[in-house]
Structures are given as C-alpha cells and as structure tokens.
Design an enzyme around this catalytic site. Structure first.
Site, PDB file in Angstrom:
ATOM      1  N   ASP A   1      -1.875   7.335 -16.467  1.00 54.48           N
ATOM      2  CA  ASP A   1      -2.330   6.778 -15.191  1.00 54.48           C
ATOM      3  C   ASP A   1      -2.356   7.887 -14.141  1.00 54.48           C
ATOM      4  O   ASP A   1      -1.403   8.644 -14.013  1.00 54.48           O
ATOM      5  CB  ASP A   1      -1.402   5.640 -14.754  1.00 54.48           C
ATOM      6  CG  ASP A   1      -2.045   4.788 -13.674  1.00 54.48           C
ATOM      7  OD1 ASP A   1      -3.286   4.649 -13.670  1.00 54.48           O
ATOM      8  OD2 ASP A   1      -1.311   4.264 -12.822  1.00 54.48           O
TER       9      ASP A   1
ATOM     10  N   HIS B   1      -4.894   6.130  -0.923  1.00 55.38           N
ATOM     11  CA  HIS B   1      -3.676   5.508  -1.460  1.00 55.38           C
ATOM     12  C   HIS B   1      -2.519   6.504  -1.386  1.00 55.38           C
ATOM     13  O   HIS B   1      -1.422   6.160  -0.921  1.00 55.38           O
ATOM     14  CB  HIS B   1      -3.919   5.067  -2.909  1.00 55.38           C
ATOM     15  CG  HIS B   1      -2.681   4.582  -3.608  1.00 55.38           C
ATOM     16  ND1 HIS B   1      -2.070   3.388  -3.280  1.00 55.38           N
ATOM     17  CD2 HIS B   1      -1.939   5.123  -4.607  1.00 55.38           C
ATOM     18  CE1 HIS B   1      -1.000   3.219  -4.057  1.00 55.38           C
ATOM     19  NE2 HIS B   1      -0.905   4.254  -4.868  1.00 55.38           N
TER      20      HIS B   1
ATOM     21  N   GLU C   1      -1.624  -3.083  -8.758  1.00 53.88           N
ATOM     22  CA  GLU C   1      -2.406  -1.913  -8.354  1.00 53.88           C
ATOM     23  C   GLU C   1      -3.811  -2.078  -8.905  1.00 53.88           C
ATOM     24  O   GLU C   1      -4.007  -2.163 -10.118  1.00 53.88           O
ATOM     25  CB  GLU C   1      -1.778  -0.607  -8.862  1.00 53.88           C
ATOM     26  CG  GLU C   1      -0.497  -0.239  -8.112  1.00 53.88           C
ATOM     27  CD  GLU C   1       0.029   1.159  -8.441  1.00 53.88           C
ATOM     28  OE1 GLU C   1      -0.408   1.739  -9.457  1.00 53.88           O
ATOM     29  OE2 GLU C   1       0.867   1.660  -7.673  1.00 53.88           O
TER      30      GLU C   1
ATOM     31  N   GLU D   1      -7.098  -0.909 -10.200  1.00 53.82           N
ATOM     32  CA  GLU D   1      -7.532   0.360 -10.794  1.00 53.82           C
ATOM     33  C   GLU D   1      -8.732   0.141 -11.711  1.00 53.82           C
ATOM     34  O   GLU D   1      -9.033  -0.974 -12.128  1.00 53.82           O
ATOM     35  CB  GLU D   1      -6.396   0.992 -11.616  1.00 53.82           C
ATOM     36  CG  GLU D   1      -5.122   1.231 -10.803  1.00 53.82           C
ATOM     37  CD  GLU D   1      -4.152   2.202 -11.450  1.00 53.82           C
ATOM     38  OE1 GLU D   1      -4.567   2.944 -12.361  1.00 53.82           O
ATOM     39  OE2 GLU D   1      -2.975   2.212 -11.028  1.00 53.82           O
TER      40      GLU D   1
ATOM     41  N   ASP E   1      -2.229  -2.077 -12.795  1.00 54.11           N
ATOM     42  CA  ASP E   1      -0.989  -1.347 -13.080  1.00 54.11           C
ATOM     43  C   ASP E   1       0.140  -2.014 -12.284  1.00 54.11           C
ATOM     44  O   ASP E   1       0.551  -1.529 -11.232  1.00 54.11           O
ATOM     45  CB  ASP E   1      -1.178   0.128 -12.672  1.00 54.11           C
ATOM     46  CG  ASP E   1       0.080   0.948 -12.866  1.00 54.11           C
ATOM     47  OD1 ASP E   1       0.894   0.593 -13.730  1.00 54.11           O
ATOM     48  OD2 ASP E   1       0.242   1.953 -12.146  1.00 54.11           O
TER      49      ASP E   1
ATOM     50  N   ARG F   1       8.178  -2.159  -7.095  1.00 48.50           N
ATOM     51  CA  ARG F   1       8.368  -1.105  -6.087  1.00 48.50           C
ATOM     52  C   ARG F   1       9.833  -0.764  -5.857  1.00 48.50           C
ATOM     53  O   ARG F   1      10.166   0.389  -5.543  1.00 48.50           O
ATOM     54  CB  ARG F   1       7.727  -1.527  -4.766  1.00 48.50           C
ATOM     55  CG  ARG F   1       6.234  -1.781  -4.834  1.00 48.50           C
ATOM     56  CD  ARG F   1       5.465  -0.583  -5.311  1.00 48.50           C
ATOM     57  NE  ARG F   1       4.025  -0.844  -5.281  1.00 48.50           N
ATOM     58  CZ  ARG F   1       3.123  -0.046  -5.843  1.00 48.50           C
ATOM     59  NH1 ARG F   1       3.501   1.049  -6.491  1.00 48.50           N
ATOM     60  NH2 ARG F   1       1.846  -0.342  -5.779  1.00 48.50           N
TER      61      ARG F   1
ATOM     62  N   GLN G   1      10.851   1.370  -8.667  1.00 50.39           N
ATOM     63  CA  GLN G   1      10.130   2.645  -8.549  1.00 50.39           C
ATOM     64  C   GLN G   1      10.769   3.579  -7.518  1.00 50.39           C
ATOM     65  O   GLN G   1      10.948   4.771  -7.768  1.00 50.39           O
ATOM     66  CB  GLN G   1       8.676   2.362  -8.173  1.00 50.39           C
ATOM     67  CG  GLN G   1       7.769   3.585  -8.181  1.00 50.39           C
ATOM     68  CD  GLN G   1       6.317   3.244  -7.817  1.00 50.39           C
ATOM     69  OE1 GLN G   1       5.967   2.077  -7.635  1.00 50.39           O
ATOM     70  NE2 GLN G   1       5.489   4.259  -7.722  1.00 50.39           N
TER      71      GLN G   1
ATOM     72  N   LYS H   1       6.860   0.572 -14.120  1.00 51.67           N
ATOM     73  CA  LYS H   1       5.473   0.293 -14.473  1.00 51.67           C
ATOM     74  C   LYS H   1       5.273  -0.040 -15.955  1.00 51.67           C
ATOM     75  O   LYS H   1       4.239  -0.597 -16.315  1.00 51.67           O
ATOM     76  CB  LYS H   1       4.588   1.486 -14.103  1.00 51.67           C
ATOM     77  CG  LYS H   1       4.414   1.615 -12.589  1.00 51.67           C
ATOM     78  CD  LYS H   1       3.877   2.960 -12.191  1.00 51.67           C
ATOM     79  CE  LYS H   1       3.642   3.075 -10.698  1.00 51.67           C
ATOM     80  NZ  LYS H   1       2.452   2.360 -10.218  1.00 51.67           N
TER      81      LYS H   1
ATOM     82  N   THR I   1       0.985  -3.816 -18.326  1.00 47.15           N
ATOM     83  CA  THR I   1      -0.240  -3.349 -17.671  1.00 47.15           C
ATOM     84  C   THR I   1      -1.370  -4.225 -18.197  1.00 47.15           C
ATOM     85  O   THR I   1      -1.450  -4.461 -19.407  1.00 47.15           O
ATOM     86  CB  THR I   1      -0.528  -1.867 -18.018  1.00 47.15           C
ATOM     87  OG1 THR I   1       0.618  -1.091 -17.665  1.00 47.15           O
ATOM     88  CG2 THR I   1      -1.741  -1.338 -17.266  1.00 47.15           C
TER      89      THR I   1
ATOM     90  N   GLU J   1       0.633  -1.288   0.323  1.00 52.03           N
ATOM     91  CA  GLU J   1      -0.185  -0.755   1.415  1.00 52.03           C
ATOM     92  C   GLU J   1      -0.678  -1.856   2.350  1.00 52.03           C
ATOM     93  O   GLU J   1      -0.625  -1.720   3.568  1.00 52.03           O
ATOM     94  CB  GLU J   1      -1.415  -0.041   0.861  1.00 52.03           C
ATOM     95  CG  GLU J   1      -1.164   1.302   0.264  1.00 52.03           C
ATOM     96  CD  GLU J   1      -2.441   1.815  -0.394  1.00 52.03           C
ATOM     97  OE1 GLU J   1      -3.297   2.354   0.312  1.00 52.03           O
ATOM     98  OE2 GLU J   1      -2.591   1.644  -1.618  1.00 52.03           O
TER      99      GLU J   1
HETATM  100 MN    MN Z   1      -1.116   3.138 -10.942  1.00 52.14          MN
END
Ligand code: MN
Length: 449
Positions: free
Chosen positions: A139, A146, A211, A213, A245, A249, A252, A265, A269, A386
């Site tokens: 990834d 971002h 996420e 993607e 993804d 958080r 993370q 993560k 997925t 975000e």
């Molecule tokens: Mn990602």
C-alpha cells in the site's frame, strides 16, 4: 490507443448494458471471479450490464477457441492469475473477443446470443470472490493532500517529511486478510495508548476508519534483480479496482513508529469485485499531477515523458455511509466525500517502477494500493480521520448521529466511475463493507486473564 472496443456507439444484446448510467456497458468489460449458486467452483467472469459473461461456460462452448489454447485454458481456470501470468497483450485480446461476443451487430454476437442461457448469468444469482489469488499486497501513500492533512495532525510543524516528493512512500500490507466487497468487517482489537501518562492497554479499537483507495492488479513477472523501466511499467498493470484500506487509528498512532503500519491495517482490506482493465480506461487517461512550482522533479528512473503526459486516470471516486440507525429509519446512504484520482502526486506507473527499482520481483496477482485518495478540497478527503479532523469536527449524519470514527453497523460504500464527452461512461461497481461487532476473544485469551 483507442480501438473499436471504445466506440461509444456500440450496443450489446444484453439489454441492461445499454442503459444510461450502468457501470458495465460494452465499452467496459471488467474481469472478476464468481461462483454460481449451484456450484462451489470459482469461475472467471466479465461484467456486462447487470449480467456476467461466464468465461468457463463460454470457453467450453468454443467462444474463445480462436484465441488459442493458452488463453482458452486461462479463461477456464479458478482465478484471474492464469490470465495475469499471460500478460497485457493477451488480456487485451480477450477483451476484444468479449466485445465482439457481446455486441448486437457481429457474427460472433449473433452466435453467442443463441447460447445466452448457458453463458450469461444475472449478478443477483452469483457470489463474487476476490478477483485474484493475491500473493503480495503493498500500500502506497500517493496523495500529497492526504499526506499533508494527516501529517499536520501528528506533526504540525513539519507535516510533510523531506522524502515525500522524491520517494513514493509505501509499506508491505497483508494479503491473507483481503476480502471482496460485501464481506462484513469485524472491529479489530489492538494495543492502544490513549493516555500519554498511563501504560498502553489491549482492547477494541475505538477509532476505526476507512481509506478510499484505488488498487492496481499486477500482471507478468520480473525476475529478482530485474527492474521495470518507467516507460514499460504499464505493461505490468492488468487493471484497477476499488480498495478500502480499513484502519484502526488508535492502534496505528501507537504502533507506527519506527517501522510503519502493522496490525492497525492488517485485520481486513476490502477490494471491489471488478477489475477494470487499463485498456478500458484508455479514453480517460490524463496528464500526471502537475507538481507545483518549486517542487523537485522526480528522479530520472521515475520520470518519463509518456508517463507525465498520460500517466493519470480521470476517475471520480465517492464515499457513502449508511448507519444502522439510518437503516432502521429507512434513510438511504448519504455521500461523505467526492474526489478524483487525478489528484494523486505519483502515477500508478511510478508506484510500480519504484517498487521494482531495488530489483524486487513483482508477480502476477500482486496488488498495489494507491494510498488514501484525498484532493485539495475539504469534501474530497478520503478518510474520516481527515474529514472529521481527528474528531475535532465530527460529521453529522441524516439520522442526527455524529461520527468521528466508524460505529458498529455502519456500512461504507465506495463508488468509482469515468465519464467524459465523446466516450461511454464506465464504472468500477462498488466496494462495500459493514462494520460488525468484534469477535469474542478466544478461549485461550480468556484463560490467561
Ligand atoms: Mn492506505
């Protein structure tokens, strides 16, 4: 390189493929893998309107015989990997053959129509599977918007690290936990440290995020030690699909230093079921992202005139949400954001070439995620971290609920499509997943408590 398959005037004898707004008109013909309701065996399929061309059945009926035994066999295999091993040129031949088979005005199409009941099946009667046996999943972090937005939250004084404009940043993800769109997502557990002055604790993630993607499915193979030149990188990309993804958080932010994402993560997925080939995307190619004045040029091995002039893809991407309360109140899903894949700082070709630039062998079935697709506007931010500014500005849903991160019962739906004057609109289908309560802790864990 537009050809007869892109002609917007083409019509299919599968009526639903001619309806305006369909993701799967005859100009698209994306590949996936599905299972009939009467049989366990996976089959390669090509989406057409709200139907699927069963490639195993069509090959057995002789529809692909003219392509030769290698391709004919690949279309009868259990995953896309056999076709991915053959490569771009053969995949393009299959797409052209499928186009002729499904057109209303060709001899092949008139013959195929007589086989309709054997080779065409409704999407409502099949189950989709992960489109390839994915060997390795990487990834990236290719959106500068971002990277800047997230960087600001964690390092307000230095949001963008000095390597960003030189190195396409990425990490090695986990292939075993990749699931297909529609698979429920269990809330993960992990180690978090919400209080800076207290020791960390193990428990349910409280900041689960998505996420948005796009992923590239790799075809062909380079040996260990061989690099893929940027000018030839797209020969190694079969097509693109949607990817979520999912990210915890809180896990993370505690685990990521110094080696990057790991368990935050790797729990799940989600990939979209349909891989839109690079050939189908041909009418929607755009220039690579224009680096602002003052940014360094990419190093030579990542810099190619062809890639700079047409390395981008004009794909509109949206995120939708529907909570359990919205579902109970019969409220439809609501859009959280909308952006474009054109906003990515690095092209897909640059990501692939960089990945191989140390001599790493990329194999058929490898998957390369783009990184969260966020644009410059506030409503084009591709994750909740975000959109809700790390919880400072929660998003309000039509049910009155507020979201800083995902709640159990929330369903997240990604949509993607390409549309421009003079071309037929094509889409990626959806990439959806609903958050479910976490699985019970294992009995072994219980005993050690
Ligand atoms: Mn990602």
């Amino acid at each position: 390189m537009l050809d007869e398959t892109h002609d917007p005037a083409l019509r299919s004898w599968v009526e639903s493929a001619n309806e305006p707004g369909t993701d799967f008109p005859i100009q698209n013909l994306p590949f996936g893998v599905f299972r009939h309701d009467f049989e366990e065996r996976p089959r390669v399929g090509i989406a057409i309107g709200d139907q699927v061309l069963d490639c195993l059945a069509a090959a057995r009926a002789g529809c692909f015989a003219a392509l030769g035994p290698l391709i004919d066999d690949a279309l009868q295999s259990w995953s896309l990997n056999a076709l991915l091993t053959l490569g771009r040129t053969d995949a393009r031949a299959v797409r052209l053959a499928a186009s002729k088979l499904l057109r209303a005005d060709t001899a092949e199409g008139r013959h195929a129509q007589t086989l309709r009941d054997a080779i065409i099946v409704g999407m409502d009667r099949i189950g989709m599977l992960v489109p390839a046996e994915i060997g390795d999943y990487t990834d990236f972090y290719a959106s500068i918007f971002h990277a800047t937005n997230v960087g600001k939250m964690f390092r307000p004084d230095a949001p963008l690290l000095p390597n960003y404009k030189y190195v396409p940043i990425g990490y090695h993800g986990r292939a075993s936990s990749i699931v297909v769109s529609g698979t429920p997502v269990r809330r993960p557990r992990g180690q978090t440290k919400p209080d800076a002055n207290a020791p960390p604790a193990y428990g349910l993630s409280k900041s689960l995020d998505y996420e948005l993607e796009v992923a590239a499915l790799v075809c062909g193979e380079n040996a260990i030690g061989e690099t893929v030149p940027i000018a030839r990188a797209e020969e190694r990309i079969f097509g693109l699909c949607l990817l979520n993804d999912w990210s915890a958080r809180d896990v993370q932010s505690w685990e990521y230093q110094p080696l990057g994402p790991f368990l935050a993560k790797s729990f799940t997925t989600t990939v979209g079921a349909w891989v839109v080939t690079l050939d189908a995307l041909e009418p929607f190619r755009t220039a690579a992202f224009a680096r602002p004045e003052g940014d360094p040029a990419a190093l030579d091995y990542l810099n190619d005139a062809g890639d700079q002039s047409r390395g981008g893809f004009g794909i509109t991407l949206e995120v939708w949400i529907r909570s359990a309360a919205m579902c109970a109140a019969d409220l439809p899903a609501v859009r959280l954001s909308s952006g474009s894949f054109e906003s990515m700082y690095w092209t897909v070709a640059q990501l692939l070439t960089h990945h191989s630039s140390n001599g790493c062998n990329l194999k058929p079935g490898d998957l390369l995620g783009s990184g969260t697709v966020s644009g410059p506007e506030k409503d084009s931010r591709g994750c909740l971290l975000e959109l809700a500014s790390r919880g400072a500005e929660p998003v309000t849903l039509p049910s009155g609920e507020a979201r800083s991160f995902l709640a159990d019962g929330d369903e997240i739906i990604f949509k993607g499509w390409c549309d421009r004057e003079g071309a037929a609109r094509i889409g990626f289908g959806e990439c959806r997943g609903e958050i479910r309560v976490a699985p019970a802790v294992s009995s072994q864990t219980e005993r050690t408590k």
